[in-house]
Motif scaffolding. Sequence first.
Motif, PDB file in Angstrom:
ATOM      1  N   ASP A  64       6.239  -0.887  -4.718  1.00  0.00           N
ATOM      2  CA  ASP A  64       7.734  -0.340  -4.544  1.00  0.00           C
ATOM      3  C   ASP A  64       8.464  -1.390  -4.040  1.00  0.00           C
ATOM      4  N   LEU A  65       9.624  -1.580  -4.636  1.00  0.00           N
ATOM      5  CA  LEU A  65      10.505  -2.795  -3.831  1.00  0.00           C
ATOM      6  C   LEU A  65      11.174  -2.122  -2.498  1.00  0.00           C
ATOM      7  N   ILE A  66      11.000  -2.736  -1.498  1.00  0.00           N
ATOM      8  CA  ILE A  66      11.630  -2.615  -0.208  1.00  0.00           C
ATOM      9  C   ILE A  66      12.984  -3.049  -0.155  1.00  0.00           C
ATOM     10  N   SER A  72      19.895  -6.593  -0.219  1.00  0.00           N
ATOM     11  CA  SER A  72      19.557  -4.983  -0.358  1.00  0.00           C
ATOM     12  C   SER A  72      18.318  -4.535   0.299  1.00  0.00           C
ATOM     13  N   ILE A  73      18.561  -3.250   0.759  1.00  0.00           N
ATOM     14  CA  ILE A  73      17.566  -2.578   1.165  1.00  0.00           C
ATOM     15  C   ILE A  73      17.503  -1.406   0.408  1.00  0.00           C
ATOM     16  N   ASP A  74      16.005  -1.026  -0.269  1.00  0.00           N
ATOM     17  CA  ASP A  74      15.858  -0.163  -1.264  1.00  0.00           C
ATOM     18  C   ASP A  74      15.076   1.275  -0.646  1.00  0.00           C
ATOM     19  N   MET A  82       0.958  -1.039  -0.086  1.00  0.00           N
ATOM     20  CA  MET A  82       0.143  -0.148   0.069  1.00  0.00           C
ATOM     21  C   MET A  82       0.889   1.270  -0.152  1.00  0.00           C
ATOM     22  N   VAL A  83       0.181   2.407  -0.127  1.00  0.00           N
ATOM     23  CA  VAL A  83       0.990   3.674  -0.061  1.00  0.00           C
ATOM     24  C   VAL A  83       1.271   3.797   1.295  1.00  0.00           C
TER      25      VAL A  83
END
Length: 71
Positions: free
Chosen positions: A65-67, A52-54, A9-10
Amino acid sequence: MAEDVRAEMVSTVFQVVVAEGDHVNEGDAVVVLESMKMEIPVLAESAGVITSIDVSVGDVIQQGDLIAVIS
């Protein structure tokens, strides 16, 4: 096999719980999101290492969105 952790979600990133290189188990919190004054933990769906942490604290993210990536 890598697992992408994506936003459902946003929301705003309230807390990043893990760092790159950390080992997580299925069900461990990766980040905590805030939406409409509620804190929502985002959990790992499988065990592995965070590659990775994005996102960063305070980022506003959109649905999909990728987290993070877990390998």
